[in-house]
Design a protein around this motif. Structure first.
Motif, PDB file in Angstrom:
ATOM      1  N   TYR A 119       0.550  -1.155   0.362  1.00 55.17           N
ATOM      2  CA  TYR A 119       0.111   0.239  -0.092  1.00 55.17           C
ATOM      3  C   TYR A 119       1.045   1.187   0.263  1.00 55.17           C
ATOM      4  CZ  TYR A 119      -3.453  -3.065   1.528  1.00 55.17           C
ATOM      5  OH  TYR A 119      -4.472  -4.435   2.049  1.00 55.17           O
ATOM      6  N   GLY A 120       2.269   1.356   0.553  1.00 50.54           N
ATOM      7  CA  GLY A 120       2.766   2.298   0.251  1.00 50.54           C
ATOM      8  C   GLY A 120       3.355   3.201   1.712  1.00 50.54           C
ATOM      9  N   GLU A 121       4.080   4.046   1.638  1.00 48.87           N
ATOM     10  CA  GLU A 121       4.414   4.951   2.755  1.00 48.87           C
ATOM     11  C   GLU A 121       2.653   5.343   3.518  1.00 48.87           C
ATOM     12  OE1 GLU A 121       7.589   6.833   5.331  1.00 48.87           O
ATOM     13  OE2 GLU A 121       8.190   6.931   2.870  1.00 48.87           O
ATOM     14  N   GLU A 122       2.200   6.068   1.998  1.00 44.15           N
ATOM     15  CA  GLU A 122       1.560   7.462   3.150  1.00 44.15           C
ATOM     16  C   GLU A 122       0.129   6.405   3.535  1.00 44.15           C
ATOM     17  OE1 GLU A 122      -1.723  10.400   0.713  1.00 44.15           O
ATOM     18  OE2 GLU A 122      -0.080   9.991  -0.416  1.00 44.15           O
ATOM     19  N   THR A 123      -0.121   5.302   3.296  1.00 44.59           N
ATOM     20  CA  THR A 123      -1.289   4.596   3.928  1.00 44.59           C
ATOM     21  C   THR A 123      -0.309   4.000   5.120  1.00 44.59           C
ATOM     22  OG1 THR A 123      -1.969   4.180   1.508  1.00 44.59           O
ATOM     23  CG2 THR A 123      -2.487   2.042   3.424  1.00 44.59           C
ATOM     24  N   PHE A 124       0.346   3.477   5.163  1.00 44.88           N
ATOM     25  CA  PHE A 124       0.943   3.236   6.409  1.00 44.88           C
ATOM     26  C   PHE A 124       1.077   4.219   7.454  1.00 44.88           C
ATOM     27  CE2 PHE A 124       4.493   3.135   9.055  1.00 44.88           C
ATOM     28  CZ  PHE A 124       4.309   1.983  10.034  1.00 44.88           C
ATOM     29  N   ARG A 125       1.262   5.090   7.034  1.00 42.78           N
ATOM     30  CA  ARG A 125       1.098   6.628   8.832  1.00 42.78           C
ATOM     31  C   ARG A 125       0.251   6.952   8.408  1.00 42.78           C
ATOM     32  NH1 ARG A 125       6.560   6.150   9.857  1.00 42.78           N
ATOM     33  NH2 ARG A 125       7.592   6.316   8.418  1.00 42.78           N
ATOM     34  N   ASP A 126      -1.233   6.968   7.530  1.00 42.02           N
ATOM     35  CA  ASP A 126      -2.849   6.896   7.601  1.00 42.02           C
ATOM     36  C   ASP A 126      -2.733   6.308   8.910  1.00 42.02           C
ATOM     37  OD1 ASP A 126      -4.755   8.092   7.670  1.00 42.02           O
ATOM     38  OD2 ASP A 126      -5.213   6.446   6.848  1.00 42.02           O
ATOM     39  N   GLY A 127      -2.632   4.660   9.004  1.00 41.55           N
ATOM     40  CA  GLY A 127      -2.978   3.683   9.344  1.00 41.55           C
ATOM     41  C   GLY A 127      -2.012   3.684  11.238  1.00 41.55           C
ATOM     42  N   GLU A 128      -0.959   4.316  10.927  1.00 41.63           N
ATOM     43  CA  GLU A 128       0.140   4.677  12.313  1.00 41.63           C
ATOM     44  C   GLU A 128      -0.254   6.063  12.750  1.00 41.63           C
ATOM     45  OE1 GLU A 128       4.811   4.922  12.471  1.00 41.63           O
ATOM     46  OE2 GLU A 128       3.898   7.033  11.738  1.00 41.63           O
ATOM     47  N   ARG A 129      -1.184   7.140  12.465  1.00 40.71           N
ATOM     48  CA  ARG A 129      -1.818   7.849  13.182  1.00 40.71           C
ATOM     49  C   ARG A 129      -3.012   7.155  14.050  1.00 40.71           C
ATOM     50  NH1 ARG A 129      -2.867  10.538   9.088  1.00 40.71           N
ATOM     51  NH2 ARG A 129      -4.488  10.293   8.883  1.00 40.71           N
ATOM     52  N   ARG A 130      -3.711   6.701  13.109  1.00 47.11           N
ATOM     53  CA  ARG A 130      -4.993   6.171  13.932  1.00 47.11           C
ATOM     54  C   ARG A 130      -4.722   5.370  14.954  1.00 47.11           C
ATOM     55  NH1 ARG A 130      -8.188   3.767   9.808  1.00 47.11           N
ATOM     56  NH2 ARG A 130      -5.879   4.054   8.093  1.00 47.11           N
ATOM     57  N   VAL A 131      -3.659   4.201  14.470  1.00 43.28           N
ATOM     58  CA  VAL A 131      -3.608   3.517  15.978  1.00 43.28           C
ATOM     59  C   VAL A 131      -2.796   4.323  17.056  1.00 43.28           C
ATOM     60  CG1 VAL A 131      -1.517   2.004  16.530  1.00 43.28           C
ATOM     61  CG2 VAL A 131      -3.106   1.192  14.606  1.00 43.28           C
ATOM     62  N   ILE A 132      -1.804   5.094  16.850  1.00 45.76           N
ATOM     63  CA  ILE A 132      -1.175   5.820  17.720  1.00 45.76           C
ATOM     64  C   ILE A 132      -2.801   7.086  18.707  1.00 45.76           C
ATOM     65  CG2 ILE A 132       0.113   8.043  18.706  1.00 45.76           C
ATOM     66  CD1 ILE A 132       1.796   7.327  16.298  1.00 45.76           C
ATOM     67  N   ARG A 133      -3.320   7.496  18.420  1.00 46.19           N
ATOM     68  CA  ARG A 133      -4.849   8.235  18.654  1.00 46.19           C
ATOM     69  C   ARG A 133      -5.516   7.076  19.734  1.00 46.19           C
ATOM     70  NH1 ARG A 133      -6.889  10.719  14.175  1.00 46.19           N
ATOM     71  NH2 ARG A 133      -6.343  13.008  14.910  1.00 46.19           N
TER      72      ARG A 133
END
Length: 193
Positions: free
Chosen positions: A71-85
Motif C-alpha cells: 500500500y505504500g508509506e502514505e497508507t502506512f502513516r495514515d494507519g499509524e496515526r489512527r493507531v497512535i490516536r
C-alpha cells in the motif's frame, strides 16, 4: 431563614506523589532502542508498555514490511496515526513509536498534546549496527543503511527536537537510557520523588 453556602469550587483531584499524569511516548530513529528501552522503562515505573508498530501489524493483519510493499508509506502513516490516536486513550503507559511517526505533523501534534514525548538519540554507527541484526526495516532495503540513516537523521532530527525530553543512547546497556529518562522526568516535574 435557610442558611446559604458559598458555591462549591471545582477542584482538580490532588496529583498523587510520584505518579505521571500522561503517557510517555518514545520517539527517534529506527534502531535507537525505543521498544527495548520502553519495556524496561515501563517495568521500572510499573506501567503497561505498548509498541505502536506491533499494534499496527495486529490491526492490519500484515507486517510493517507488507503494508509498505502493498500500500505504500502514505497508507502506512495514515494507519499509524489512527493507531497512535487510539493508544493515547488517556491511560498512563509507555508507548514506543516507529521512527517516522513523530515526523508526521498531525501525529506529532497529537503526541505533544496528549503525552510526554521523549526523543531517544544515538550515533549513526550504533544505529547501523543495531538495525543490521534484523532485516525488517523497509526504508533500509533500498540502499546503503549508513547513508540512509544519516539522511534520515538529517531530515528527522529537527522534528524529534520538538520533544520536551531528549536523551542519548550509547553502546552500553539500555538501562542507562532508562535511568536518563527517569532523571529527566523528575527534573522536568513529570515525576516527583
Amino acid at each position: 431563614m435557610a442558611k446559604t453556602y458559598p458555591p462549591r469550587r471545582k477542584t482538580q483531584p490532588p496529583r498523587r506523589r510520584g505518579l505521571l499524569a500522561k503517557p510517555i511516548v518514545l520517539v527517534g530513529l529506527m534502531g535507537v532502542g525505543k521498544s527495548t528501552i520502553g519495556r524496561r522503562l515501563a517495568s521500572r515505573l510499573n506501567l503497561p508498555f505498548v509498541d505502536a508498530d506491533e499494534e499496527i501489524e495486529r490491526a492490519a493483519g500484515l507486517t510493517i514490511t507488507e503494508i509498505f510493499e502493498r500500500y505504500g508509506e502514505e497508507t502506512f502513516r495514515d494507519g499509524e496515526r489512527r493507531v497512535i490516536r487510539r493508544l493515547l486513550d488517556g491511560s498512563v503507559k509507555v508507548i514506543a513509536t516507529g521512527g517516522g511517526a513523530f515526523v508526521q505533523d498531525e501525529t506529532r501534534q497529537l503526541i505533544l498534546e496528549q503525552s510526554i514525548a521523549v526523543w531517544i538519540d544515538a550515533d549513526i554507527d550504533i544505529l547501523v549496527e543495531r538495525t543490521s541484526r534484523r532485516n525488517t526495516r523497509p526504508l533500509l532495503r533500498t540502499g546503503d543503511p549508513k547513508e540512509i540513516l544519516t539522511r534520515l537523521a538529517g531530515t528527522r532530527s529537527p522534528y524529534y527536537a520538538k520533544a520536551p525530553i531528549h536523551i542519548r543512547s550509547g553502546r552500553g546497556p539500555h538501562d542507562a537510557a532508562v535511568d536518563a529518562i527517569i532523571t529527566a522526568l523528575h527534573r522536568q516535574g513529570y515525576l516527583t520523588k
